[in-house]
Motif scaffolding. Structure first.
Motif, PDB file in Angstrom:
ATOM      1  N   GLU A  47       7.394  -0.793  -1.141  1.00 27.72           N
ATOM      2  CA  GLU A  47       6.008  -1.267  -1.234  1.00 27.72           C
ATOM      3  C   GLU A  47       5.731  -2.444  -0.312  1.00 27.72           C
ATOM      4  O   GLU A  47       4.587  -2.712   0.030  1.00 27.72           O
ATOM      5  N   ASP A  69       9.770   0.145  -5.678  1.00 27.17           N
ATOM      6  CA  ASP A  69       9.974  -1.305  -5.584  1.00 27.17           C
ATOM      7  C   ASP A  69      11.425  -1.564  -5.194  1.00 27.17           C
ATOM      8  O   ASP A  69      12.183  -0.628  -4.938  1.00 27.17           O
ATOM      9  N   VAL A 112       6.712   3.355  -7.906  1.00 26.65           N
ATOM     10  CA  VAL A 112       5.492   2.604  -8.221  1.00 26.65           C
ATOM     11  C   VAL A 112       4.229   3.290  -7.701  1.00 26.65           C
ATOM     12  O   VAL A 112       3.122   2.933  -8.101  1.00 26.65           O
ATOM     13  N   GLY A 113       4.378   4.266  -6.817  1.00 31.26           N
ATOM     14  CA  GLY A 113       3.171   4.915  -6.318  1.00 31.26           C
ATOM     15  C   GLY A 113       3.500   5.985  -5.294  1.00 31.26           C
ATOM     16  O   GLY A 113       4.665   6.319  -5.079  1.00 31.26           O
ATOM     17  N   ARG A 114       2.457   6.547  -4.705  1.00 26.61           N
ATOM     18  CA  ARG A 114       2.662   7.544  -3.678  1.00 26.61           C
ATOM     19  C   ARG A 114       1.594   7.417  -2.609  1.00 26.61           C
ATOM     20  O   ARG A 114       0.579   6.737  -2.791  1.00 26.61           O
ATOM     21  N   ALA A 121       1.789  -1.623  -0.254  1.00 25.93           N
ATOM     22  CA  ALA A 121       1.337  -1.969  -1.604  1.00 25.93           C
ATOM     23  C   ALA A 121      -0.189  -1.931  -1.718  1.00 25.93           C
ATOM     24  O   ALA A 121      -0.731  -1.640  -2.786  1.00 25.93           O
ATOM     25  N   LEU A 156      -1.268   2.200  -1.485  1.00 22.03           N
ATOM     26  CA  LEU A 156      -0.627   3.247  -2.294  1.00 22.03           C
ATOM     27  C   LEU A 156      -1.533   3.671  -3.446  1.00 22.03           C
ATOM     28  O   LEU A 156      -2.406   2.920  -3.885  1.00 22.03           O
ATOM     29  N   LYS A 157      -1.335   4.913  -3.898  1.00 17.95           N
ATOM     30  CA  LYS A 157      -2.029   5.368  -5.110  1.00 17.95           C
ATOM     31  C   LYS A 157      -1.064   5.172  -6.271  1.00 17.95           C
ATOM     32  O   LYS A 157       0.041   5.725  -6.258  1.00 17.95           O
ATOM     33  N   ASP A 158      -1.478   4.389  -7.258  1.00 19.63           N
ATOM     34  CA  ASP A 158      -0.506   4.064  -8.314  1.00 19.63           C
ATOM     35  C   ASP A 158      -0.525   5.038  -9.487  1.00 19.63           C
ATOM     36  O   ASP A 158       0.297   4.947 -10.376  1.00 19.63           O
ATOM     37  N   ASN A 159      -1.468   5.994  -9.493  1.00 24.85           N
ATOM     38  CA  ASN A 159      -1.469   6.960 -10.604  1.00 24.85           C
ATOM     39  C   ASN A 159      -0.593   8.162 -10.235  1.00 24.85           C
ATOM     40  O   ASN A 159      -1.049   9.276 -10.104  1.00 24.85           O
TER      41      ASN A 159
END
Lengths: 449, 449
Positions: A149, A177, A183-185, A201, A204-207
């Protein structure tokens, strides 16, 4: 587009093989897709298949091996040395490699893994082999594109160039991380349209959807199909990124699952196809047939018990195949609808409300069919009483058959047993017996015998 | 990961709806995936579903609409104006948009298309609606990333940034010549690892698989599954690029196909699920049951013809359910293996060699089962003759049933008819009749009646 395996092609190939024209054979296969070569190897003799596999380079043959029918692959692998298998494995994606090594004996597995040059690959394969069959872990591949990230878009692009070479298809870039926790994509598209000095960071898409490594593979298939995912990351209990599953693997899981349900419904106890040996096919078919035989003997004993009725009402006996067929058909119909509903997750409401609905449905169907049967018996036999007795019992038999067909898969599913085994011969056989028993009991009652 | 629709969630939702707390409802759905919202809308009352759809923004509701059960979607669309539908459609991919518009009446289709702001989208949808059902054209989407072979990598990247925004997932970049004919493909990965001044023509892969726009969708599914493709371009007869099909659409085709075969095998004439109305379920179930009834009446007439045998050999009649059940089971087993083999493209060799194999197989199974039945009859009835008559006819019945089960689907397939209709009640019913007839004929012969 797809090259059809023509008989001219096979003739040409056989001619070259007979003359040991290695270069010509190689050239012949040059433009052929590995999935087509796998089909060709199914057609030629086993010795020729081995000859061709050893001739082509391992980049191509490794792909062919993954596509081959399991029976043929097993025989080919027996004829390759541990080193030769290791060379093939080295060219494969980790998930295919683990699948194929998993088919070998424990002792050969050991030798093939030791023969691998690439220690990281060996470790990955060992890890994949350690997961239980039919879990996300057994299905996933270790190949993926992972970024931290804290990286910038530019730095990310630079490093991805390195990682992406090993990954056949970049679906998503996974962001972790510093403890390697997911943590995301990001998609490649996101990277391309971002500014090069942005930090990962920030974009990124965190869902991000992920599945646990111990999740059941059919569950993973359902999730991916439901959410239209093309790849899903696999994590351990601490959310550490372990691998990813791609949709082409899921297509195989869905297909296997559908085939299995279909075969169970048709009364086949194990995965067979039409090219299997007579012995294998007998093993798959005989157990259910034996169940049918036992059921038939049960029906025999019941009918014998009603022997006394024959003199006056012989036609009752002539309608037993009809009763048995209707009981079987209704049972299969209702169980198939439930099994499919359970597979698609859309059986809602209580078991009782299901049974109530099935009762109304079976009563309606039964009434229409019974009316027709009554008219036939009345006109053909000239007896209203016999017609009434047979028709009323038909309605009762259909209702009971529908209830059994609905209840058994729901019950099995509640108990954690695959409801698909409730379709086919199991339902037909039990409904035959219950149907005939109910039929004679009710008919006797109505006719006052 | 997936949010389970809990009863607390539904309670909360109902409370908010009762109080018209629009902002709270919006917030409640904020983090919920559209596939989950679609499931929730299945659970709530129809009025509430409409209320929620009108409340959420069209970016979200358009996705929900594509996921909804067809019955519910139809009702919801009836309650939306042409303009409201057009707003939803505007947010969808062209393939989903065309599917949903295709469900409307001709007159409403016209009005919705006229209400679309985006003329290009309207033209795309009209084009997609013009293709026949179950073809590649009806399945494809117009969204794709297209570059000309004369562009450079840098120019390409610049322009892709524009195109890619409209494309949910960039699987492949398709390369066309100046007449829009497909000449090759590229992956985003290829672009990223190429030098920015290279020309597209130099780095494209020219072995690009494509399907014709009129190709059957099941054929497309087979090709994509066989060659592990995640997307395939669709071209017209002149190789002009028209659209692309992605693997998630194929997952749906495969699932539908498997469901259809399963339902045919279970004796359901149309696509139904367990939540359909009793009337719909009756329509799906009654025709096959009626066929079974006719078959049963046929069996009745045959048995009546052998009535004279009853006095001496009553037990022959008590074994008819056993004979019918075995004939049915064997027929279903052999037809299912053939149907599945045909679906997977691995039925090779001539019909004669198939029949010969099935004959040996059925004879082997039949012999084992008949031996068991003979011992039962001998011990239970004390008559070697009756046992022999019943057992020998059982073997004959099983062989004939196996041959019918093998021949019928192969024959239908040769005639271009879906062989899957040969499984289930069709085979069971005809095998019941043939089985009982053969059984009595052979038994009579052996017993010398």
């Amino acid at each position: 587009m797809a090259i059809e395996v023509t008989s001219e092609f096979l003739e040409q190939l056989n001619e070259y093989i007979a003359q040991n024209k290695d270069a010509a054979i190689k050239k012949l296969f040059d433009e052929v897709h590995y999935a087509d070569i796998a089909e060709i190897l199914d057609e030629v003799s086993f010795d020729d298949a081995i000859y061709i596999i050893k001739l082509l380079n391992s980049e191509k043959t490794s792909e062919i091996l993954t596509e081959l029918d399991e029976d043929i692959r097993e025989k080919i692998l027996e004829n390759l040395s541990a080193q030769e298998i290791a060379d093939e494995i080295g060219e494969m994606d980790t998930d295919d490699a683990a699948d194929i090594i998993g088919e070998l004996s424990d002792e050969r597995q050991e030798r093939v893994i030791n023969a691998l040059d690439d220690e990281e690959l060996a470790a990955d394969i060992k890890e994949l082999l350690s997961y239980q069959d039919n879990t996300a872990g057994a299905l996933m591949a270790k190949e993926l594109v992972k970024v931290y990230e804290t990286w910038t878009v530019a730095g990310c692009m630079r490093r991805i160039r390195g990682q992406a070479k090993d990954v056949t298809r970049v679906h998503s870039i996974y962001v972790v991380d510093k403890e390697d926790k997911l943590v995301g994509r990001l998609s490649l598209k996101d990277l391309i349209i971002a500014k090069s000095d942005q930090q990962i960071a920030d974009i990124l898409k965190d869902n991000v959807d992920a599945v646990n490594v111990n999740e059941d593979d059919e569950e993973v298939a359902k999730i991916m199909a439901k959410y239209d995912l093309e790849a899903i990351p696999v994590v351990d209990d601490n959310n550490v990124l372990l691998g990813r599953i791609t949709i082409d693997d899921i297509v195989d899981v869905l297909k296997e699952e559908a085939d299995k349900d279909y075969q169970l419904a048709a009364g086949l106890t194990q995965d067979v196809d039409s090219d299997d040996s007579i012995l294998q096919l007998t093993k798959a078919r005989l157990p259910w047939l034996f169940l049918g035989l036992i059921g038939g003997i049960g029906a025999f004993i019941i009918m014998e018990g009603f022997q006394g009725v024959f003199e006056k009402y012989a036609s009752l006996f002539f309608f037993t195949p009809l009763i048995a067929a209707m009981a079987g058909n209704v049972g299969v119909q209702s169980s198939a609808i439930i099994v499919q509903g359970l597979a698609n997750n859309d059986v809602k409401g209580s078991i009782n409300s299901r049974l109530l609905k099935e009762m109304f449905l079976a009563a309606l169907n039964g009434f229409i069919l019974a009316l027709f049967l009554f008219l036939f018996v009345w006109i053909y036999e000239g007896s209203i009483n016999t017609g009434l007795a047979i028709s009323v019992s038909l309605v009762a038999v259909i209702i009971v058959a529908g209830l059994i067909g609905t209840f058994v898969p729901l019950f099995l599913n509640k108990r954690g047993i695959d409801p698909a085994i409730a379709t086919g011969p199991f339902i037909t056989t039990s409904n035959d017996i219950f149907g005939i028993l109910i039929y004679f009991l009710i008919a006797k009652l109505i006719l006052g015998i």
